[in-house]
Scaffold this active site. Structure first.
Site, PDB file in Angstrom:
ATOM      1  N   ARG B  23       0.827  -1.223   0.000  1.00  0.00           N
ATOM      2  CA  ARG B  23       0.000   0.000   0.000  1.00  0.00           C
ATOM      3  C   ARG B  23       0.860   1.272   0.000  1.00  0.00           C
ATOM      4  O   ARG B  23       0.399   2.335  -0.403  1.00  0.00           O
ATOM      5  CB  ARG B  23      -0.974   0.005   1.177  1.00  0.00           C
ATOM      6  N   SER B  50      -4.458   4.663   6.808  1.00  0.00           N
ATOM      7  CA  SER B  50      -4.321   3.241   6.427  1.00  0.00           C
ATOM      8  C   SER B  50      -4.174   3.066   4.925  1.00  0.00           C
ATOM      9  O   SER B  50      -3.527   2.133   4.470  1.00  0.00           O
ATOM     10  CB  SER B  50      -5.548   2.430   6.840  1.00  0.00           C
ATOM     11  N   GLU B  71     -18.859   4.528   1.557  1.00  0.00           N
ATOM     12  CA  GLU B  71     -18.178   4.002   0.369  1.00  0.00           C
ATOM     13  C   GLU B  71     -19.039   4.065  -0.888  1.00  0.00           C
ATOM     14  O   GLU B  71     -18.523   4.248  -1.995  1.00  0.00           O
ATOM     15  CB  GLU B  71     -17.724   2.560   0.627  1.00  0.00           C
ATOM     16  N   PHE B  96     -14.664  -3.131   1.757  1.00  0.00           N
ATOM     17  CA  PHE B  96     -15.741  -2.133   1.631  1.00  0.00           C
ATOM     18  C   PHE B  96     -15.801  -1.530   0.230  1.00  0.00           C
ATOM     19  O   PHE B  96     -16.852  -1.093  -0.231  1.00  0.00           O
ATOM     20  CB  PHE B  96     -15.553  -1.004   2.648  1.00  0.00           C
ATOM     21  N   HIS B 122      -5.593  -3.488   2.475  1.00  0.00           N
ATOM     22  CA  HIS B 122      -5.777  -4.525   3.500  1.00  0.00           C
ATOM     23  C   HIS B 122      -6.437  -5.773   2.904  1.00  0.00           C
ATOM     24  O   HIS B 122      -7.256  -6.420   3.543  1.00  0.00           O
ATOM     25  CB  HIS B 122      -6.601  -3.993   4.675  1.00  0.00           C
ATOM     26  N   ASP B 130      -7.669  -8.646  12.820  1.00  0.00           N
ATOM     27  CA  ASP B 130      -8.984  -8.019  12.638  1.00  0.00           C
ATOM     28  C   ASP B 130     -10.061  -9.062  12.316  1.00  0.00           C
ATOM     29  O   ASP B 130     -11.244  -8.824  12.521  1.00  0.00           O
ATOM     30  CB  ASP B 130      -8.944  -6.981  11.507  1.00  0.00           C
ATOM     31  N   ARG B 180      -1.799  -4.910   3.649  1.00  0.00           N
ATOM     32  CA  ARG B 180      -1.497  -4.072   4.808  1.00  0.00           C
ATOM     33  C   ARG B 180      -0.085  -4.328   5.343  1.00  0.00           C
ATOM     34  O   ARG B 180       0.625  -3.403   5.708  1.00  0.00           O
ATOM     35  CB  ARG B 180      -2.492  -4.393   5.917  1.00  0.00           C
TER      36      ARG B 180
HETATM   37  C1  LIG Z   1     -18.363  -0.067   6.002  1.00  0.00           C
HETATM   38  C2  LIG Z   1     -17.150   0.287   6.765  1.00  0.00           C
HETATM   39  N1  LIG Z   1     -16.338   1.264   6.315  1.00  0.00           N
HETATM   40  C3  LIG Z   1     -15.209   1.564   6.985  1.00  0.00           C
HETATM   41  C4  LIG Z   1     -14.878   0.898   8.128  1.00  0.00           C
HETATM   42  C5  LIG Z   1     -13.577   1.200   8.824  1.00  0.00           C
HETATM   43  N2  LIG Z   1     -13.862   1.828  10.132  1.00  0.00           N
HETATM   44  C6  LIG Z   1     -13.868   1.124  11.282  1.00  0.00           C
HETATM   45  S1  LIG Z   1     -14.280   2.045  12.612  1.00  0.00           S
HETATM   46  C7  LIG Z   1     -14.401   3.453  11.661  1.00  0.00           C
HETATM   47  C8  LIG Z   1     -14.699   4.771  12.317  1.00  0.00           C
HETATM   48  C9  LIG Z   1     -16.117   5.035  12.483  1.00  0.00           C
HETATM   49  O1  LIG Z   1     -16.355   5.933  13.523  1.00  0.00           O
HETATM   50  P1  LIG Z   1     -16.853   5.439  14.955  1.00  0.00           P
HETATM   51  O2  LIG Z   1     -17.480   4.117  14.795  1.00  0.00           O
HETATM   52  O3  LIG Z   1     -17.636   6.530  15.554  1.00  0.00           O
HETATM   53  O4  LIG Z   1     -15.461   5.234  15.698  1.00  0.00           O
HETATM   54  P2  LIG Z   1     -15.112   5.291  17.279  1.00  0.00           P
HETATM   55  O5  LIG Z   1     -15.947   6.319  17.914  1.00  0.00           O
HETATM   56  O6  LIG Z   1     -15.359   3.920  17.859  1.00  0.00           O
HETATM   57  O7  LIG Z   1     -13.663   5.621  17.348  1.00  0.00           O
HETATM   58  C10 LIG Z   1     -14.143   3.155  10.317  1.00  0.00           C
HETATM   59  C11 LIG Z   1     -14.166   4.117   9.221  1.00  0.00           C
HETATM   60  C12 LIG Z   1     -15.759  -0.119   8.567  1.00  0.00           C
HETATM   61  N3  LIG Z   1     -15.502  -0.862   9.664  1.00  0.00           N
HETATM   62  N4  LIG Z   1     -16.883  -0.391   7.888  1.00  0.00           N
END
Ligand SMILES: Cc1ncc(C[n+]2csc(CCOP(=O)(O)OP(=O)(O)O)c2C)c(N)n1
Ligand SMILES: [Mg+2]
Lengths: 284, 328
Positions: B23, B50, B71, B96, B122, B130, B180
């Protein structure tokens, strides 16, 4: 036999403290995983599993149980630690988090272990799954309630908005969402990345009953859950204002703790802080 | 072992080889492209660091678009920008994107033949702890079936950079797949890379190992091991899954008489299937597919997972020994 409600706030606080300590212990052992969300949602999980829910850890498949769906799967360390604390599986198993062969997957797998009601990881999927469960419960004239825990970040997903619209449109009053309103996501603060406000108004516009609560005040959280049971003809959302990383000073309110575990040294400091908090609770 | 001298692989290939995630090549490629072409724009869905798109964002903040965790919207926005003359790169995790936004990829991008490039990070089981939800093992299948879409899986970060730049300079939709974890640097700046042209990295005549992505390294290691066992294995880096290089694959198949495909992906629908299609129509011979055997992954370290799910050099050696025995 149904799980006995714990009503003493002091006892609930001690339980939340144990869960936080176990989250830290499992994350440091795993050497990867998410810290901020799990610590921030510990009080909500404690209120649910130790006071609000109708469930039985000795009979997880009990058909009349209330169901919890976790939509933001990455905060599963708090789900695992809470289920273990409630007696669903041995606390020692928490040390296997994210390891080869473990039931405790990095993102949850359905019924691994029993009590995990959905697979999750890709954000927003849980919201629709919870709606499906609520809809089926209505069709079956079942009395159980469905609780779906969600994050603020996942409200940015199209699927999430579709789910909100459907639940309101279909008057799913056996359904309750909780939003972990911690204001962070991976790339920064939600209001800078993709503003969600006014979040409560968005829910109201989609025909939801809205309750806002301090996500660390156990009494208020429980009151909010009780209120949801009295609302008819519409779903309820509890917007829980939380502090990401709650209980560990150097993690609180810092988005950088979204997706990393503490180092061995950081975990030691975190556990010392949590142990001090425990003493304070005991002396209250 | 007969390494192809024209290819100029990393001289430390079997020594103290340096390791960099593929990446990183995407991130570096974007910065170079951005410099050359002011129409290049980068979109990201809350995974800026990432996906290494933060490097582009730091240099060209006005050409970087943060869409939030969305997405499907991101893919559609990219299509609209492409139809307005921009060269958008859509960046997220492969599960995604193209996972969640496949419909938008199919219609808004591929059917329209919009000039959108998709970087899926990834990918593969090596994302490790994960767990299965985050291990993209189906993305090659769901992209290589789409008309107009080119599908590329670079073998290391240098090739990742070249592929990113080449995709940005070519017209039409391109999907680029990245990993990754830090993985060995196989190629150098001088190593040839051309979209659609599979490269023979090692010559051989007993069995052909046709690999893609990070499995190219495992195949080279296996070929070296096989040499000690008296088996001469050719190694082909099939970085472009679509359009697949029918000519090169048929040639090595004719020469070796047996083929093993190796990929960090489901054996159904990925490189293995693509090569099988070529062989069945052109030169049917004994063949074996190495990859995920129609099962989901799980949490674990990358090495543990490669071992458990049989995607490493020792598995390749084992399968090669067996397949040469079945040759007529
Ligand atoms: C469909 C999808 N897109 C991207 C992700 C990657 N991702 C994992 S957690 C996250 C942040 C989302 O914000 P939030 O859930 O509020 O995070 P936290 O408050 O727990 O830090 C992202 C973009 C994912 N898990 N699923
Ligand atoms: Mg958040």
């Amino acid at each position: 036999m149904q799980f006995k409600k714990i009503t003493s706030e002091k006892q609930l606080k001690l339980i939340a403290n144990s869960i936080r300590q176990n989250i830290i212990k499992s994350l440091v052992e795993a050497k990867s995983g998410h810290s901020a969300g799990p610590l921030g949602m510990t009080d909500v999980f404690t209120a649910l599993y130790f006071n609000v829910l109708k469930h039985d850890p000795n009979k997880p498949e009990w058909p009349e149980r209330d169901k919890v769906v976790l939509s933001n799967g990455h905060i599963c360390p708090v789900w695992y630690a809470t289920l273990a604390q409630a007696g669903y599986f041995p606390v020692e198993e928490l040390k296997t988090l994210r390891k080869l062969g473990s039931r405790l997957q990095g993102h949850p797998h359905y019924w691994e272990p029993a009590g995990i009601e959905n697979s999750a990881g890709p954000l927003a999927q849980g919201a629709s799954i919870a709606i499906g469960m609520a809809l089926a419960a209505k069709m079956n004239k079942a009395k159980n309630r469905i609780y779906c825990l969600t994050s603020d970040g996942e409200h940015e997903e199209g699927q999430f908005m579709e789910a909100m619209m459907f639940a309101g449109n279909n008057h799913l009053d056996n359904l309750c969402f909780v939003v972990d309103r911690n204001n962070i996501q991976i790339d920064g603060d939600t209001e800078n990345i993709m503003s969600l406000e006014p979040l409560a108004d968005k829910y109201r516009a989609f025909k939801w009953h809205v309750i806002e609560v301090d996500g660390h005040n156990l009494e208020h959280i429980i009151d909010a859950f009780e209120e949801t049971k009295t609302i008819h003809n519409m779903p309820t959302v509890i917007i829980a204002h939380t502090i990401p990383g709650k209980g560990v000073s150097f993690m609180e309110n810092d988005y950088q703790w979204h997706g990393k575990p503490p180092t061995v040294e950081q975990a030691q400091v975190a556990l010392i802080e949590l142990e001090a908090e425990r003493k304070e609770i005991q002396e209250e | 072992m007969k390494l192809n001298q024209k290819i100029k692989l990393n001289s430390k290939l079997f020594g103290d080889v340096d390791k960099v995630p593929t990446r990183d090549g995407y991130g570096k490629g974007l910065v170079e492209l951005g410099e050359k072409n002011k129409d290049v724009v980068v979109l990201c869905a809350d995974l800026t660091e990432s996906t290494r798109s933060n490097w582009f964002k730091e240099k060209y903040p006005e050409r970087f678009v943060e869409v939030g965790v969305a997405e499907q919207n991101m893919m559609g926005i990219a299509a609209g920008m492409a139809l307005s003359g921009k060269v958008p790169f859509v960046s997220s995790y492969a599960v995604f994107s193209p996972g969640r936004n496949w419909d938008q990829l199919r219609v808004s991008v591929c059917y329209t033949n919009a000039n959108v490039k998709i970087g899926g990070m990834h990918a593969g089981i090596s994302v490790g702890p994960d767990g299965a939800t985050h291990q993209a093992l189906e993305d090659i299948s769901i992209t290589r079936c789409l008309p107009n879409l080119t599908v590329i899986v670079p073998c290391d970060w240098i090739q990742g950079k070249k592929a990113t730049i080449a995709a940005g300079q070519a017209t039409g939709p391109h999907y680029l797949r990245f990993g990754r974890e830090k993985t060995p640097t196989i190629t150098c700046e001088e190593t040839p890379f051309e979209i659609g042209k599979a490269d023979v990295y090692a010559d051989g005549d007993d069995v052909a190992l046709i690999a893609t992505g990070t499995m190219v390294y495992e195949s080279l290691v296996a070929a070296k091991e096989l040499e000690k066992l008296g088996i001469s294995a050719a190694v082909v880096n099939c970085h472009t899954i679509k359009p697949i290089d029918v000519k090169t694959i048929t040639e090595v198949a004719k020469k070796c008489g047996a083929v093993i495909t190796v990929e960090e992906h489901q054996i159904n629908g990925g490189l293995g299937s693509a090569v099988a299609e070529v062989l069945v129509e052109n030169h049917p011979i004994p063949m074996k597919r190495i990859g995920m055997l129609d099962t989901f992954g799980e949490s674990g370290s990358p090495d543990e997972l490669f071992k458990k799910y049989k995607m490493n050099s020792s598995e390749i050696v084992k399968q090669a020994m067996q397949i040469v025995k079945t040759k007529k």
